[in-house]
Design an enzyme around this catalytic site. Structure first.
Site, PDB file in Angstrom:
ATOM      1  N   CYS A  60       0.804  -1.227   0.000  1.00 26.62           N
ATOM      2  CA  CYS A  60       0.000   0.000   0.000  1.00 26.62           C
ATOM      3  C   CYS A  60       0.835   1.274   0.000  1.00 26.62           C
ATOM      4  O   CYS A  60       0.497   2.256  -0.662  1.00 26.62           O
ATOM      5  CB  CYS A  60      -0.945  -0.014   1.190  1.00 26.62           C
ATOM      6  SG  CYS A  60      -1.861  -1.560   1.373  1.00 26.62           S
ATOM      7  N   ASP A  92      -3.783  -3.469   7.277  1.00 29.33           N
ATOM      8  CA  ASP A  92      -5.051  -4.131   7.572  1.00 29.33           C
ATOM      9  C   ASP A  92      -5.100  -5.506   6.913  1.00 29.33           C
ATOM     10  O   ASP A  92      -5.511  -6.492   7.528  1.00 29.33           O
ATOM     11  CB  ASP A  92      -6.218  -3.292   7.045  1.00 29.33           C
ATOM     12  CG  ASP A  92      -6.427  -2.029   7.852  1.00 29.33           C
ATOM     13  OD1 ASP A  92      -5.450  -1.528   8.421  1.00 29.33           O
ATOM     14  OD2 ASP A  92      -7.562  -1.533   7.897  1.00 29.33           O
ATOM     15  N   CYS A 133      -2.135   3.434   2.760  1.00 22.36           N
ATOM     16  CA  CYS A 133      -3.086   2.462   3.288  1.00 22.36           C
ATOM     17  C   CYS A 133      -4.119   3.133   4.194  1.00 22.36           C
ATOM     18  O   CYS A 133      -4.012   4.308   4.535  1.00 22.36           O
ATOM     19  CB  CYS A 133      -2.364   1.329   4.005  1.00 22.36           C
ATOM     20  SG  CYS A 133      -1.555   1.807   5.528  1.00 22.36           S
ATOM     21  N   ASP A 134      -5.076   2.338   4.612  1.00 21.89           N
ATOM     22  CA  ASP A 134      -6.337   2.826   5.178  1.00 21.89           C
ATOM     23  C   ASP A 134      -6.208   3.927   6.230  1.00 21.89           C
ATOM     24  O   ASP A 134      -6.810   4.989   6.114  1.00 21.89           O
ATOM     25  CB  ASP A 134      -7.086   1.651   5.826  1.00 21.89           C
ATOM     26  CG  ASP A 134      -7.547   0.624   4.814  1.00 21.89           C
ATOM     27  OD1 ASP A 134      -7.096   0.691   3.663  1.00 21.89           O
ATOM     28  OD2 ASP A 134      -8.340  -0.251   5.190  1.00 21.89           O
ATOM     29  N   LYS A 135      -5.473   3.664   7.307  1.00 20.05           N
ATOM     30  CA  LYS A 135      -5.462   4.597   8.438  1.00 20.05           C
ATOM     31  C   LYS A 135      -4.528   5.766   8.206  1.00 20.05           C
ATOM     32  O   LYS A 135      -4.617   6.788   8.884  1.00 20.05           O
ATOM     33  CB  LYS A 135      -5.085   3.871   9.737  1.00 20.05           C
ATOM     34  CG  LYS A 135      -5.936   2.638  10.019  1.00 20.05           C
ATOM     35  CD  LYS A 135      -7.419   2.923   9.925  1.00 20.05           C
ATOM     36  CE  LYS A 135      -8.237   1.655   9.959  1.00 20.05           C
ATOM     37  NZ  LYS A 135      -8.057   0.774   8.806  1.00 20.05           N
ATOM     38  N   CYS A 205      -5.222  -1.034  -1.741  1.00 23.12           N
ATOM     39  CA  CYS A 205      -6.194  -2.005  -2.256  1.00 23.12           C
ATOM     40  C   CYS A 205      -7.157  -1.350  -3.243  1.00 23.12           C
ATOM     41  O   CYS A 205      -7.643  -0.244  -3.032  1.00 23.12           O
ATOM     42  CB  CYS A 205      -6.959  -2.623  -1.108  1.00 23.12           C
ATOM     43  SG  CYS A 205      -5.906  -3.567   0.014  1.00 23.12           S
ATOM     44  N   GLU A 455     -11.193  -4.968  12.191  1.00 27.22           N
ATOM     45  CA  GLU A 455     -12.103  -5.202  11.067  1.00 27.22           C
ATOM     46  C   GLU A 455     -12.427  -6.683  10.986  1.00 27.22           C
ATOM     47  O   GLU A 455     -11.604  -7.531  11.335  1.00 27.22           O
ATOM     48  CB  GLU A 455     -11.464  -4.734   9.761  1.00 27.22           C
ATOM     49  CG  GLU A 455     -11.318  -3.226   9.678  1.00 27.22           C
ATOM     50  CD  GLU A 455     -10.679  -2.775   8.376  1.00 27.22           C
ATOM     51  OE1 GLU A 455     -10.193  -3.631   7.616  1.00 27.22           O
ATOM     52  OE2 GLU A 455     -10.658  -1.560   8.144  1.00 27.22           O
ATOM     53  N   SER A 481     -14.092  -4.088   7.132  1.00 24.25           N
ATOM     54  CA  SER A 481     -13.226  -3.634   6.050  1.00 24.25           C
ATOM     55  C   SER A 481     -14.071  -2.965   4.980  1.00 24.25           C
ATOM     56  O   SER A 481     -15.252  -3.277   4.809  1.00 24.25           O
ATOM     57  CB  SER A 481     -12.493  -4.837   5.442  1.00 24.25           C
ATOM     58  OG  SER A 481     -11.919  -4.500   4.205  1.00 24.25           O
TER      59      SER A 481
END
Length: 571
Positions: A60, A92, A133-135, A205, A455, A481
């Site tokens: 990511c 994640d 990435c996500d966070k 992702c 998640e 997620s």
């Protein structure tokens, strides 16, 4: 007589850094910076920090070190001096379904805190935060808002889809393949083949999972340069975009445009609309609440329901739709979504972006690829209502979040199957002990009880893989997620660890999901609920020291964004 080097006039844009670099009193600081390679000329210019979360634990963020060099080039050529630094990240996808996943949401706070510490500690005049990435994406926006110095958030881009048996695949397909293999619907060799091609290189992702949801939201929020962030990670144009991001940051420094001028109540409403219109991740609720809190903007969980109710889904993106982020970019970018929403005045056209344009101007200037099917006309939407809803009721008096994309279900009533952890639930799914009609309840996975609000993709994907996604419902005080789809309620608050009714549910209790009435309830009398809660006692904390223990002690409810608050600030 020679010129006194300590009397050199300061660049007026060195609003913060002059105190660190200017005058004979700062000779020691300059000596240390010269050891790194900076010159007198470098230190006379505005200093702009470049934050990355580069790490080898995931694809990511893997291209961030390269992109940072191009951001630095843009800053230098615009008359600034870049200083690169690094912070942490937790994957994640890699940690999904194991204890390490507890670190994911915790990392959002650590990332924001560490960026703030470095920027304040070194008196940066501006900052570019490269995220992936996500966070890292909400963390970057939180830090920027907190610092309120000129700067922007630059997304390193989405991963390309993999190819498997003639179709595009993402990490979502691998998780669902695990469930399919568990019931004999996919062979071990096919699953191995899938896992080997699903993630072909660098980038976050590929579906409208949390990373791309938040990247879209930050475009609409105005704090990320439109179109530049949306370029996929591996495209050659990404390096030129990074260079332009650096130059933009210097323009913001020179003109002293601060995040508090960009991030407003109206721009946050735009970001919520973007999440609803793209059927994005439920995690967007947590993250926008947290960003708003950093600037003292009044925002509640119910605002998401109001905006989603009036906002059609106009983008067909995975997990509920057909396409991925690279398709969105090739179609013309998220400006297409803005264009459609403006047709019904569903966003504020006059909010401004860090690139100097308004959202209305960005929408007007979008270039659509002929024949694209990723973003549809708002008069013929994918769904008439946005992709999320907020429910309350006796099981969630502080609220919970339901994802509506990818299915048409509005009601479910069934017996509770109660599990004390994600692992316990996954074992039951693997043993085929979950049946049509059940309501799967996973508790003690909330912000404090987890801690870290894991998640549940490991479980939800297995349920999909076993063919149960259309016949069971799931509720948890944890998270989902962005790749999750199915009839799922997350962020149930109050969480079990803080005495919510979810803590007192018993096996076989009847649970009702009622979307039209915005209710999640247990069919229990008030007297029975009161008696059960009177008998309830909190479980011992999973961690008594270290970062998880500190987080559990300080974290707020999911309905407030699961932010960390000083102990005397209440929860």
């Amino acid at each position: 007589m020679g010129t006194n080097p300590y009397e050199r006039p300061s660049d007026p844009a060195k609003r913060n850094s002059a105190v660190m670099t200017d005058g004979f009193e700062r000779a020691a600081a300059r000596a240390m910076l010269k050891a790194v390679g900076f010159t007198d000329d470098d230190l006379a210019r505005p200093i702009v920090g470049i934050a990355t979360e580069w790490i080898e634990t995931m694809p990511c963020n893997f291209n961030q070190r390269e992109l940072a060099q191009w951001v630095k080039k843009g800053i230098r050529e615009a008359g600034g001096t870049p200083m690169e630094f690094n912070t942490v990240s937790v994957s994640d996808g890699v940690t999904m379904g194991v204890e390490g996943m507890r670190g994911s949401l915790v990392s959002r706070e650590v990332i924001a805190d560490s960026i703030e510490l470095v920027a304040r500690g070194h008196h940066f005049d501006g900052i570019v935060i490269i995220v992936g990435c996500d966070k890292t994406i909400p963390a970057g926006a939180m830090a920027l808002a907190r610092l309120d110095i000129p700067g922007l958030v630059f997304y390193n881009g989405s991963i390309a889809p993999g190819r498997f048996e003639g179709r595009d695949v993402t990490i979502q397909d691998v998780f669902e393949g695990v469930g399919a293999h568990a019931v004999g619907a996919m062979s071990a060799s096919k699953l191995h083949e899938l896992e080997s091609v699903a993630c072909p290189g660098a980038g976050a992702c590929g579906g409208q999972f949390t990373a791309n949801t938040m990247a879209t939201a930050l475009d609409f929020l105005g704090i990320s340069p439109s179109r530049l962030s949306g370029i996929p990670a591996v495209l050659g144009e990404k390096t030129a975009a990074a260079e332009r991001a650096g130059a933009l940051a210097m323009e913001l420094v020179r003109s002293n445009v601060r995040p508090s001028e960009i991030i407003t109540r109206k721009s946050i409403e735009n970001a919520i609309a973007a999440i609803a219109a793209t059927a994005g991740s439920t995690n967007g609720v947590l993250h926008l609440l947290a960003i708003a809190r950093e600037l003292g903007i009044d925002l509640t969980i119910d605002d998401f329901d109001v905006i989603a109710e009036r906002t059609p889904v106009v983008a067909s993106l995975k997990p509920g739709g057909e396409f991925v982020a690279t398709d969105m970019y090739e179609a013309g970018g998220v400006g297409l979504v803005a264009r459609e929403l403006l047709k019904r005045d569903l966003i504020h056209a006059d909010t401004r972006s860090v690139d100097g344009r308004t959202l209305g101007e960005i929408a007007a200037m979008v270039e659509e690829r002929p024949g694209q099917r990723v973003v549809v006309p708002i008069d013929a939407p994918v769904k008439e209502r946005g992709g999320i809803a907020i429910l309350r009721g006796n099981l969630a008096p502080e609220g919970c979040v339901v994802k509506l994309a990818g299915h048409d279900r509005l009601f479910h009533r069934g017996p509770a199957r109660v599990f004390e952890s994600e692992e316990e639930c996954f074992a039951a799914v693997k043993d085929r002990a979950i049946h049509a009609g059940d309501v799967v309840v996973i508790r003690n996975e909330g912000p404090a009880g987890g801690p870290g609000m894991r998640e549940m993709l490991h479980v939800t994907a297995a349920i999909v893989g076993e063919g149960l996604s259309e016949s069971v419902a799931l509720m948890t005080d944890g998270r989902f997620s962005g790749a999750t789809h199915g009839f799922m309620a997350g962020h149930v608050a109050p969480e079990a660890a803080r005495g919510g009714l979810i803590a007192a549910l018993r096996e076989g209790d009847t649970v009702v999901f009622d979307i039209e009435n915005r209710e999640l309830r247990a069919e229990l009398s008030d007297d029975e609920i009161a008696a059960r809660l009177a008998d309830w006692a909190p479980r011992p904390p999973r961690y008594t020291q270290g970062v998880f223990a500190k987080y559990a002690a300080l974290v707020s409810s999911a309905s407030e964004g699961a932010i960390t608050l000083p102990a005397d600030n209440g929860r």
